[in-house]
Design a protein around this motif. Sequence first.
Motif, PDB file in Angstrom:
ATOM      1  N   THR A  83      -0.471  -7.575   1.609  1.00  0.00           N
ATOM      2  CA  THR A  83      -1.209  -8.238   0.540  1.00  0.00           C
ATOM      3  C   THR A  83      -2.588  -8.672   1.016  1.00  0.00           C
ATOM      4  O   THR A  83      -3.598  -8.495   0.309  1.00  0.00           O
ATOM      5  CB  THR A  83      -0.413  -9.449   0.022  1.00  0.00           C
ATOM      6  OG1 THR A  83       0.794  -8.978  -0.544  1.00  0.00           O
ATOM      7  CG2 THR A  83      -1.197 -10.218  -1.028  1.00  0.00           C
ATOM      8  N   ASP A 133      -0.501  -4.149  -5.948  1.00  0.00           N
ATOM      9  CA  ASP A 133       0.306  -4.837  -4.935  1.00  0.00           C
ATOM     10  C   ASP A 133       1.726  -5.014  -5.461  1.00  0.00           C
ATOM     11  O   ASP A 133       1.966  -5.853  -6.320  1.00  0.00           O
ATOM     12  CB  ASP A 133      -0.326  -6.186  -4.611  1.00  0.00           C
ATOM     13  CG  ASP A 133       0.299  -6.829  -3.378  1.00  0.00           C
ATOM     14  OD1 ASP A 133       1.185  -6.201  -2.760  1.00  0.00           O
ATOM     15  OD2 ASP A 133      -0.120  -7.959  -3.035  1.00  0.00           O
ATOM     16  N   GLU A 134       2.617  -4.209  -4.934  1.00  0.00           N
ATOM     17  CA  GLU A 134       4.018  -4.199  -5.374  1.00  0.00           C
ATOM     18  C   GLU A 134       4.145  -4.216  -6.894  1.00  0.00           C
ATOM     19  O   GLU A 134       4.757  -5.120  -7.460  1.00  0.00           O
ATOM     20  CB  GLU A 134       4.771  -5.407  -4.778  1.00  0.00           C
ATOM     21  CG  GLU A 134       4.606  -5.459  -3.274  1.00  0.00           C
ATOM     22  CD  GLU A 134       5.772  -6.137  -2.564  1.00  0.00           C
ATOM     23  OE1 GLU A 134       6.908  -6.061  -3.103  1.00  0.00           O
ATOM     24  OE2 GLU A 134       5.561  -6.682  -1.482  1.00  0.00           O
TER      25      GLU A 134
HETATM   26 MG   LIG Z   1       2.713  -9.182  -0.329  1.00  0.00          MG
END
Ligand SMILES: [Mg+2]
Lengths: 405, 249
Positions: B49, B171-172
């Motif tokens: 991240t 991000d994910e």
């Molecule tokens: Mg993360």
Amino acid sequence: MNIFGILRIAIKSLGRNKTRTFLTMLGIMIGVAAVIAMLAIGQGAKKIVDDQINSMGTNVIIISSNFSSQRSTVQSAAGSGNLLEVEDTEAIRDRIDGVLYASTVFTTFGQLKFEGNNWRTGVMGVDADYFNIRDMQAEQGHLFYPSDVENSTKVCVIGKTVADNLFGEADPLEKIIRIRNVPFKVVGVLKAKGQNSMGQDQDDTVIAPYSTVYARLLGQRWRNMMIMVSAESKERIHIVQQDILDLLQSRHRGTTSEEFYVRTQTDLAEAASSVSDTMTILLASIAGISLLVGGIGIMNIMLVSVTERIKEIGIRMAVGANKKDVLLQFIIEAVTISIFGGLIGIGLGFLASGIVGKYMNWAVEVTPWSVMLSVGFSCAIGIFFGWYPASKAANLNLIDALRYE
Amino acid sequence: MPELLIKTQHLTKTYQMGEVKVHALRGVDLEIHKGEFIAIMGASGSGKTTFMNLLGCLDHPSGGTYWLDGTDVHAISDTELTRIRNQKIGYVFQSFYLLPRTTAMENVELPLLYRNKLNHHQRHELAISAMRKVSIEDRMHHFPNQLSGGQQQRVAIARAIVNEPVFLLADEPTGNLDTRTSLEVMAVFQQLHKEGKTIVLVTHEQDIASYAQRNITFRDGKIVADTTNPNPKDALSDLARLPKLDEEE
Ligand SMILES: [Mg+2]
Ligand SMILES: Nc1ncnc2c1ncn2[C@@H]1O[C@H](COP(=O)(O)OP(=O)(O)O)[C@@H](O)[C@H]1O
């Protein structure tokens, strides 16, 4: 982003929380309404006093003894001391240039009787000149003459209210009424003036020659006398005022200028308006405090709102809002609240002033500058109290804001 | 070889947590070319991240350099960074980050609001065409709480692509979604990739990574593996093979 875009965003987010927005506005609304109403009431008071002073006549000078000065209570012998005398009136009339009219004025109260009817009212004893000073005319009959004053004739003119109460539908002219049991003949009825702005009935009066009033109603020991003078012109009024004061001092040996009040209409108006200005400022300041409290309310809510919307701020920044955009958004929200609140407050202020005017018989007056003052003030409050929360929002760290839970 | 889009050189990020320093990134060197579809993998806390935030210009690195499209991002002003975020980068977050009580349409329009010289009508057109690309235009008047997770993520993707950015960061994006919706979202990304977008996506699922062309693995703030995936799976056909559930409402 342009200001309109931000304005739209601000209004949208205010719309998402209508109740809160309204409650926040309420503080400003009440504050502005209070300021407007208070200024209107103050302005009204000023107008009342002005009207009253103007209704005295034109270029009027009023002379009275200063009863707070000690001498008046000890002195009683005629020709000395600071008590006004009828001769003073004559001296002023005869010896001072620029005096148009001068009149002795006695005022007292009395019970009036005509047949079965009773009426209690103010009784004035004056010279015939008094009618000229006050610009009074007879509606029926005539006013009394200088000869009536000379001969202490028992005549009087009455106001419309007195006529109605004593005579009803009947014709009052040439009838004998009793004032404190002394018979007076009614020679005229005054033209109606109606209520003054204070709600006092100007037609509830009886006017008789001062000599008669003095001899029949007041008696030798009566010392409370006024002199009313009408000066020729506005330009000369201050010279006349000074001449009168000099004359009085020379006539009453050993007195100082403090022992007589010689005041022009303007003096009275100024004195009165400084009182009503002070009152207006006082009232408006109290109301202003409630506006300030309203402003603090805005700041409070905006701070809560910023904390609640930290994530929103992060999202906006992540997609391209810069510090300035965020700052403006929150300031505009605050200003929008305060301006809308201010506008509604102005409406309420008008309403409140109207109600006060109607039920208190008080000539309230909402002035344009009080409206502008309120709008400007509420706008300033929005910016001032919105700034801190807004800058708090704008200076948030983007990542921290996004991660905020 | 296509044009170089991103180049990082010994990128580091250190967080100060009171007395302790957390070295989230310990020197990352990476090159990304236009048109690539990359999946970044790694254990939780490995710095994925943090790295994405640096790529997305959401945060400043502690050290090293980052070139985006030839510009040294470290050297430019905050205002310029904001403009880059707004126009060159589309960011998709794990938990969608849609504005609550705001319609899908308005959410998608959000980046356009911060771009000057667009009128209401143009914003509307752009937002609709972005939503059409991810097949969510029929939900444009819905609020986020009236949408399923997959639909919300589509709205978020529409928002990310509405300004026609050079590259997309995610991000994910499937972290909060079930298998079927994950596949649907991956199909959207694959479609966007086909249309020419450069995409960098973080996932901790090997399965999701296998839809990308290149897989990068992080460990302890460093890249430990960088492999190409010659035969990425096709999300649409995998979706077709899933046992049919009740139709989505
Ligand atoms: Mg993360
Ligand atoms: N804002 C922050 N402040 C302090 N430490 C952080 C912050 N963000 C991330 N970290 C730390 O940096 C490391 C990497 O985190 P992150 O990049 O979120 O990993 P990943 O996304 O791979 O799970 C972790 O040890 C994490 O605790």
